[in-house]
Design a protein around this motif. Sequence first.
Motif, PDB file in Angstrom:
ATOM      1  N   HIS A  35       0.725  -1.319   0.061  1.00 19.24           N
ATOM      2  CA  HIS A  35       0.111   0.123   0.126  1.00 19.24           C
ATOM      3  C   HIS A  35       1.048   1.377   0.082  1.00 19.24           C
ATOM      4  CE1 HIS A  35      -3.874  -2.111   1.609  1.00 19.24           C
ATOM      5  NE2 HIS A  35      -3.409  -2.609   0.610  1.00 19.24           N
ATOM      6  N   GLN A  36       1.910   1.517   0.893  1.00 14.57           N
ATOM      7  CA  GLN A  36       2.893   2.386   0.741  1.00 14.57           C
ATOM      8  C   GLN A  36       3.510   2.351  -0.629  1.00 14.57           C
ATOM      9  OE1 GLN A  36       5.597   1.604   4.060  1.00 14.57           O
ATOM     10  NE2 GLN A  36       4.194   2.171   5.398  1.00 14.57           N
ATOM     11  N   PHE A  37       3.870   1.688  -1.133  1.00 13.59           N
ATOM     12  CA  PHE A  37       4.506   1.579  -2.531  1.00 13.59           C
ATOM     13  C   PHE A  37       3.617   2.081  -3.381  1.00 13.59           C
ATOM     14  CE2 PHE A  37       5.600  -0.466  -6.554  1.00 13.59           C
ATOM     15  CZ  PHE A  37       6.499   0.288  -6.656  1.00 13.59           C
ATOM     16  N   VAL A  38       2.360   1.521  -3.466  1.00 16.60           N
ATOM     17  CA  VAL A  38       1.526   1.919  -4.510  1.00 16.60           C
ATOM     18  C   VAL A  38       0.873   3.503  -4.411  1.00 16.60           C
ATOM     19  CG1 VAL A  38      -0.952   1.890  -5.198  1.00 16.60           C
ATOM     20  CG2 VAL A  38       0.346  -0.104  -4.699  1.00 16.60           C
ATOM     21  N   LEU A  39       0.794   4.220  -2.986  1.00 18.03           N
ATOM     22  CA  LEU A  39       0.722   5.422  -2.741  1.00 18.03           C
ATOM     23  C   LEU A  39       1.924   6.369  -3.088  1.00 18.03           C
ATOM     24  CD1 LEU A  39      -1.174   5.146   0.668  1.00 18.03           C
ATOM     25  CD2 LEU A  39      -2.035   5.964  -1.286  1.00 18.03           C
ATOM     26  N   HIS A  40       2.857   5.965  -2.721  1.00 20.64           N
ATOM     27  CA  HIS A  40       4.251   6.781  -3.131  1.00 20.64           C
ATOM     28  C   HIS A  40       4.488   6.892  -4.730  1.00 20.64           C
ATOM     29  CE1 HIS A  40       4.768   7.755   0.997  1.00 20.64           C
ATOM     30  NE2 HIS A  40       4.723   6.553   1.413  1.00 20.64           N
ATOM     31  N   SER A  41       4.149   5.682  -5.344  1.00 21.13           N
ATOM     32  CA  SER A  41       4.595   5.568  -6.822  1.00 21.13           C
ATOM     33  C   SER A  41       3.580   6.541  -7.505  1.00 21.13           C
ATOM     34  CB  SER A  41       4.698   4.169  -7.428  1.00 21.13           C
ATOM     35  OG  SER A  41       3.409   3.550  -7.345  1.00 21.13           O
ATOM     36  N   SER A  42       2.350   6.863  -7.042  1.00 18.24           N
ATOM     37  CA  SER A  42       1.252   7.634  -7.628  1.00 18.24           C
ATOM     38  C   SER A  42       1.449   9.059  -7.496  1.00 18.24           C
ATOM     39  CB  SER A  42      -0.201   7.185  -7.077  1.00 18.24           C
ATOM     40  OG  SER A  42      -0.177   7.774  -5.814  1.00 18.24           O
ATOM     41  N   LEU A  43       2.588   9.586  -6.835  1.00 21.72           N
ATOM     42  CA  LEU A  43       3.113  10.905  -6.847  1.00 21.72           C
ATOM     43  C   LEU A  43       3.268  11.617  -7.938  1.00 21.72           C
ATOM     44  CD1 LEU A  43       5.024  10.902  -3.328  1.00 21.72           C
ATOM     45  CD2 LEU A  43       2.818  12.002  -3.714  1.00 21.72           C
ATOM     46  N   ASP A  44       3.922  10.788  -8.986  1.00 24.98           N
ATOM     47  CA  ASP A  44       4.089  11.332 -10.318  1.00 24.98           C
ATOM     48  C   ASP A  44       2.684  11.765 -10.986  1.00 24.98           C
ATOM     49  OD1 ASP A  44       6.909  11.458  -9.859  1.00 24.98           O
ATOM     50  OD2 ASP A  44       7.121   9.294 -10.996  1.00 24.98           O
ATOM     51  N   ALA A  45       1.853  10.848 -10.782  1.00 27.16           N
ATOM     52  CA  ALA A  45       0.577  10.825 -11.544  1.00 27.16           C
ATOM     53  C   ALA A  45      -0.174  12.290 -10.895  1.00 27.16           C
ATOM     54  CB  ALA A  45      -0.074   9.904 -11.310  1.00 27.16           C
ATOM     55  N   VAL A  46      -0.012  12.319  -9.525  1.00 22.68           N
ATOM     56  CA  VAL A  46      -0.525  13.643  -8.656  1.00 22.68           C
ATOM     57  C   VAL A  46       0.104  14.731  -9.225  1.00 22.68           C
ATOM     58  CG1 VAL A  46      -0.806  14.713  -6.610  1.00 22.68           C
ATOM     59  CG2 VAL A  46      -0.914  12.040  -6.916  1.00 22.68           C
ATOM     60  N   ASP A  47       1.485  14.939  -9.613  1.00 25.17           N
ATOM     61  CA  ASP A  47       2.176  15.898  -9.965  1.00 25.17           C
ATOM     62  C   ASP A  47       1.746  16.427 -11.428  1.00 25.17           C
ATOM     63  OD1 ASP A  47       3.454  16.319  -7.699  1.00 25.17           O
ATOM     64  OD2 ASP A  47       5.356  15.113  -8.275  1.00 25.17           O
ATOM     65  N   GLU A  48       1.433  15.391 -12.223  1.00 27.57           N
ATOM     66  CA  GLU A  48       0.623  15.968 -13.567  1.00 27.57           C
ATOM     67  C   GLU A  48      -0.553  16.391 -13.500  1.00 27.57           C
ATOM     68  OE1 GLU A  48       1.069  12.224 -16.058  1.00 27.57           O
ATOM     69  OE2 GLU A  48       3.282  12.064 -15.708  1.00 27.57           O
ATOM     70  N   GLN A  49      -1.437  15.627 -12.758  1.00 27.14           N
ATOM     71  CA  GLN A  49      -2.921  16.245 -12.611  1.00 27.14           C
ATOM     72  C   GLN A  49      -2.994  17.425 -12.134  1.00 27.14           C
ATOM     73  OE1 GLN A  49      -5.772  14.609 -13.571  1.00 27.14           O
ATOM     74  NE2 GLN A  49      -4.444  13.358 -14.861  1.00 27.14           N
ATOM     75  N   MET A  50      -2.196  17.688 -10.859  1.00 26.69           N
ATOM     76  CA  MET A  50      -2.402  19.041 -10.247  1.00 26.69           C
ATOM     77  C   MET A  50      -2.380  20.155 -11.323  1.00 26.69           C
ATOM     78  SD  MET A  50       0.597  19.151  -7.612  1.00 26.69           S
ATOM     79  CE  MET A  50       1.958  20.510  -7.843  1.00 26.69           C
ATOM     80  N   TRP A  51      -1.318  20.142 -12.350  1.00 31.78           N
ATOM     81  CA  TRP A  51      -1.352  21.295 -13.254  1.00 31.78           C
ATOM     82  C   TRP A  51      -2.448  21.405 -14.059  1.00 31.78           C
ATOM     83  CZ3 TRP A  51       1.612  24.395 -11.266  1.00 31.78           C
ATOM     84  CH2 TRP A  51       2.756  24.221 -10.409  1.00 31.78           C
ATOM     85  N   LEU A  52      -3.180  20.242 -14.258  1.00 29.04           N
ATOM     86  CA  LEU A  52      -4.428  20.271 -15.204  1.00 29.04           C
ATOM     87  C   LEU A  52      -5.665  20.563 -14.648  1.00 29.04           C
ATOM     88  CD1 LEU A  52      -3.331  16.917 -17.031  1.00 29.04           C
ATOM     89  CD2 LEU A  52      -2.789  19.168 -17.750  1.00 29.04           C
ATOM     90  N   SER A  53      -5.711  20.821 -13.358  1.00 28.86           N
ATOM     91  CA  SER A  53      -6.988  21.013 -12.635  1.00 28.86           C
ATOM     92  C   SER A  53      -6.698  22.220 -11.650  1.00 28.86           C
ATOM     93  CB  SER A  53      -7.458  19.903 -11.833  1.00 28.86           C
ATOM     94  OG  SER A  53      -8.477  20.174 -10.953  1.00 28.86           O
ATOM     95  N   ARG A  54      -7.890  22.897 -11.488  1.00 24.60           N
ATOM     96  CA  ARG A  54      -7.792  24.303 -10.638  1.00 24.60           C
ATOM     97  C   ARG A  54      -8.380  23.752  -9.222  1.00 24.60           C
ATOM     98  NH1 ARG A  54      -8.842  29.692 -13.732  1.00 24.60           N
ATOM     99  NH2 ARG A  54      -7.849  29.127 -15.796  1.00 24.60           N
ATOM    100  N   GLU A  55      -8.877  22.605  -9.300  1.00 21.03           N
ATOM    101  CA  GLU A  55      -9.419  22.196  -7.960  1.00 21.03           C
ATOM    102  C   GLU A  55      -8.425  21.410  -7.268  1.00 21.03           C
ATOM    103  OE1 GLU A  55     -12.836  22.268  -7.013  1.00 21.03           O
ATOM    104  OE2 GLU A  55     -13.031  23.672  -8.733  1.00 21.03           O
ATOM    105  N   PRO A  56      -8.618  21.498  -5.925  1.00 22.27           N
ATOM    106  CA  PRO A  56      -7.521  20.711  -5.094  1.00 22.27           C
ATOM    107  C   PRO A  56      -7.930  19.320  -5.052  1.00 22.27           C
ATOM    108  CG  PRO A  56      -9.234  22.101  -3.770  1.00 22.27           C
ATOM    109  CD  PRO A  56      -9.295  22.592  -4.948  1.00 22.27           C
TER     110      PRO A  56
END
Length: 136
Positions: A35-56
């Motif tokens: 679970h820790q591995f999956v969550l931390h490996s998703s940080l790249d996807a979060v970084d990509e998505q946060m620039w495409l959305s104005r919502e938190p």
Amino acid sequence: MSVPTLTFVIVGQEDHPIYEVDLTGPKEQQTQYLHQFVLHSSLDAVDEQMWLSREPHLKVVDRFNGLNVTAFVTAGNTRFLMLHDGRSDDALRSFFNEVYELYLRVLLNPFHTPTTRITSRDFDRKVKLLAKRLIG
């Protein structure tokens, strides 16, 4: 019947976890590491998505073996990540907003910095109560 999955993590500005909790109770050590591995490996996807959305609230940003990672990004670039098995988006949005308010109260403490681990038992108890009330 499969065991429900609900793991919550707050990742600081420097990509270090500052708070982690398994909201469905203790798991085997190997499962916790996965679970820790999956969550931390998703940080790249979060970084990509946060620039495409104005919502938190970024909704589902990553998937792994039937598990979803939903994210919430604060104005200070702190990421809230939830690994779950298909929970309601509205419930997760409410949970993230309530935890954000708790997190802001922690940041108001002059002895706490945004990169310091959150070790408060009161914070932990309130997060677990919010999860039980809002997510189930």
